[in-house]
Motif scaffolding. Structure first.
Motif, short mmCIF file in Angstrom:
data_model
loop_
_atom_site.label_atom_id
_atom_site.label_comp_id
_atom_site.label_asym_id
_atom_site.label_seq_id
_atom_site.Cartn_x
_atom_site.Cartn_y
_atom_site.Cartn_z
N PRO A 1 43.69 48.55 -5.41
CA PRO A 1 45.01 48.28 -4.69
C PRO A 1 46.15 48.33 -5.69
N ASN A 2 47.17 49.18 -5.40
CA ASN A 2 48.25 49.15 -6.47
C ASN A 2 49.74 49.20 -5.73
N TRP B 1 44.52 41.18 -4.69
CA TRP B 1 45.44 41.44 -3.40
C TRP B 1 44.44 40.90 -2.27
N THR B 2 45.02 40.27 -1.53
CA THR B 2 44.38 40.12 0.08
C THR B 2 45.39 40.20 1.01
N GLY B 3 44.63 40.71 2.13
CA GLY B 3 45.55 40.85 3.40
C GLY B 3 44.88 40.79 4.76
N ARG B 4 45.55 41.27 5.74
CA ARG B 4 44.88 41.28 7.03
C ARG B 4 44.20 42.51 7.48
N GLY B 5 44.34 43.57 6.62
CA GLY B 5 43.47 44.63 6.92
C GLY B 5 44.31 45.99 6.40
N VAL C 1 47.18 51.53 3.39
CA VAL C 1 47.86 50.56 2.81
C VAL C 1 47.67 49.06 3.23
N LEU C 2 47.80 48.15 2.63
CA LEU C 2 47.30 46.76 2.91
C LEU C 2 48.57 46.10 3.81
N ILE C 3 47.83 45.65 4.95
CA ILE C 3 48.59 44.86 5.93
C ILE C 3 49.10 43.37 5.52
N VAL D 1 48.97 50.02 -1.99
CA VAL D 1 48.42 51.22 -1.71
C VAL D 1 46.99 51.42 -2.35
N GLU D 2 45.96 51.56 -1.67
CA GLU D 2 44.48 51.77 -1.99
C GLU D 2 44.58 53.16 -2.92
N THR D 3 43.99 52.66 -4.15
CA THR D 3 43.82 54.11 -4.93
C THR D 3 42.30 53.92 -5.50
#
Length: 470
Positions: free
Chosen positions: A430-431, A41-45, A457-459, A424-426
């Motif tokens: 990330p899950n 997973w990747t995201g903006r923050g 949570v990943l944005i 969600v970060e666990t």
């Protein structure tokens, strides 16, 4: 000049409904490092799920106004005998603005703030003065006619009637003397005729003279009786009627003069009303905001009776006025919490409350009165210094009591056929997790199920292996 204390009527208040308004501070998203991002997973923050007070709000635009202000309108009138001016709103008063003080000028009580052209009223007032002089001459003539009629009545009642009556009494007395003489002469003639000294023809002539004397006495008595019983009353009634007629004509002349003088006073008052004065100390603002671009307060502008020209607001009692569409009027109630921001004061918000909402709607003339809207007044708890009428405002009104709820950044929520979800970060990384959300703002949504306070949570999450978004 009439003044009217009332609120500022706003044109073009734009309403926008925001379903959920968050009572928290501005959005806080914790941006993680590359090491924070789990495999796949990747995201903006990273953002944080948090508990906060939320509630529905309605956001509208409005204008600043004074809670106490005086609206100044010209009191010149349309007159039947003074041709009006045809303006954009129909017949206007026969005058125009010829002198005007600049907007924003401080004025004192009774200071002239505007002058209208008085020439039409002044010309008519000059003609009316001639009518007043004519009415005064008519009254003087009526006074003389009444005096003559009253003198004639007094003259006959106290003089002529007694003289005529005495003359008739004299005529009756003379007729009685003539009758007595005729009787004595006839008796003497009868005695002399028996002795042969008077002929039968002379005796017949003496009898005829007696009859004439009796008729003359009867006529004199009848004339006196008729004079006393009929003639005197008829003549007195005629003279009294003439007095009444003269008195009526005089009363009419008095009323005509009073009407002419009242008309002259009214015209002179119109001339005086062409100078519009301040009813109290204050700052003058033009009221042409009421008419958008259709009418402007300027030199040369036509003037309509009762049209709002100026406003003298009390700048120490500023508040906000806005309009809410009838669809959302039920969401607004007196006492509701609100926040107000001013375009002239960027970055500042001020707590406020709904002060009042009209019971009856105001038709929106811009939409051919098909839309109904309700006027709302919002009182600012601590109005900032420097507010002026017509300042643009943005008002957020709470439509219910705030409640505690979990919120998640809107950018962290995705949707698919199964519904809403987020990453969600666990402890294992990330899950992806299915969640249920409610309405919210463009920044955050209310979480109903699937997350806990403090979850990260990943944005805008994206899978590394597929390179596509959620």
């Amino acid at each position: 000049m009439t003044t009217e204390a009332r609120g500022w009527w706003l044109l073009g208040a734009v309403a926008v409904l925001v379903p959920i308004g968050l009572a928290s501070a501005p959005r806080a998203i914790v941006v993680g490092t590359e090491a924070d991002r789990g495999a796949g997973w990747t995201g903006r923050g990273w953002g944080v799920v948090r508990a906060e007070e939320v509630g529905e709000t309605i956001v509208l635009s409005g204008l600043a106004c004074s809670a106490s202000q005086t609206i100044i309108a010209p009191t010149v009138e349309l007159l039947a005998d003074v041709p009006p001016v045809l303006g954009i709103f129909g017949p206007a008063a026969p005058t125009r603005i010829i002198e005007l003080i600049p907007e924003g000028t401080r004025v004192a009580r009774d200071e002239v703030i505007c002058r209208l052209d008085p020439s039409a009223y002044a010309d008519r007032a000059r003609d009316q003065r001639i009518e007043v002089d004519r009415a005064r001459s008519g009254l003087a003539e009526a006074d003389r006619a009444l005096a003559v009629a009253e003198a004639g009545l007094v003259s006959y009642r106290d003089g002529d009637r007694a003289w005529f009556e005495r003359q008739m009494e004299v005529d009756r007395a003379m007729a009685r003397v003539d009758l007595t003489r005729a009787e004595d002469y006839l008796a003497w003639s009868g005695r002399m005729g028996a002795l042969g000294y008077v002929s039968s023809a002379d005796l017949a002539e003496h009898r005829l003279s007696l009859l004439r004397a009796e008729v003359a006495l009867s006529d004199a008595e009848l004339a006196l009786r008729t004079f006393r019983e009929s003639t005197v009353g008829a003549v007195l009634r005629g003279l009294e009627a003439e007095v009444d007629r003269s008195r009526t004509l005089r009363d009419f002349a008095v009323e005509e003069l009073e009407a002419a003088e009242e008309r002259l006073d009214h015209l002179e008052e119109q001339v005086d009303r062409c100078s519009i004065r301040a009813p109290h100390d204050g700052t003058v603002y033009y009221a042409d905001i009421f008419f958008n671009d259709y009418y402007q307060v300027r030199e040369g502008a036509e003037v309509y009776p009762g049209i709002h020209l100026f406003i003298l607001p009390d700048l120490s009692k500023m508040e906000v006025e806005l309009f809410v569409h009838e669809r959302f009027a039920g969401l607004v109630a007196e006492g509701r919490r609100a926040t107000v921001s001013f375009e002239a004061l960027p970055g500042c918000t001020f707590p406020a409350r709904v002060k009042s909402i009209d019971l009856l709607p105001t038709p929106d003339w811009r939409h051919f009165e098909e839309w109904q809207q309700f006027r709302v007044r919002v009182a600012i708890d601590r109005p900032p210094a420097g507010l002026r009428p017509e300042m643009t405002t943005r008002v957020s009104i709470a439509t219910d009591e705030p409640r505690s709820a979990l919120t998640v950044p809107a950018g962290a929520v995705g949707w698919d056929d199964a519904g809403a979800h987020c990453v969600v970060e666990t402890d294992q990384g990330p899950n992806r997790r299915a969640i249920r959300v409610d309405r919210g703002t463009v920044d955050r949504l209310v979480v109903l199920e699937g997350l806990r306070p403090g979850d990260r949570v990943l944005i805008d999450p994206r899978r590394n292996d597929r390179g596509e978004g959620h």
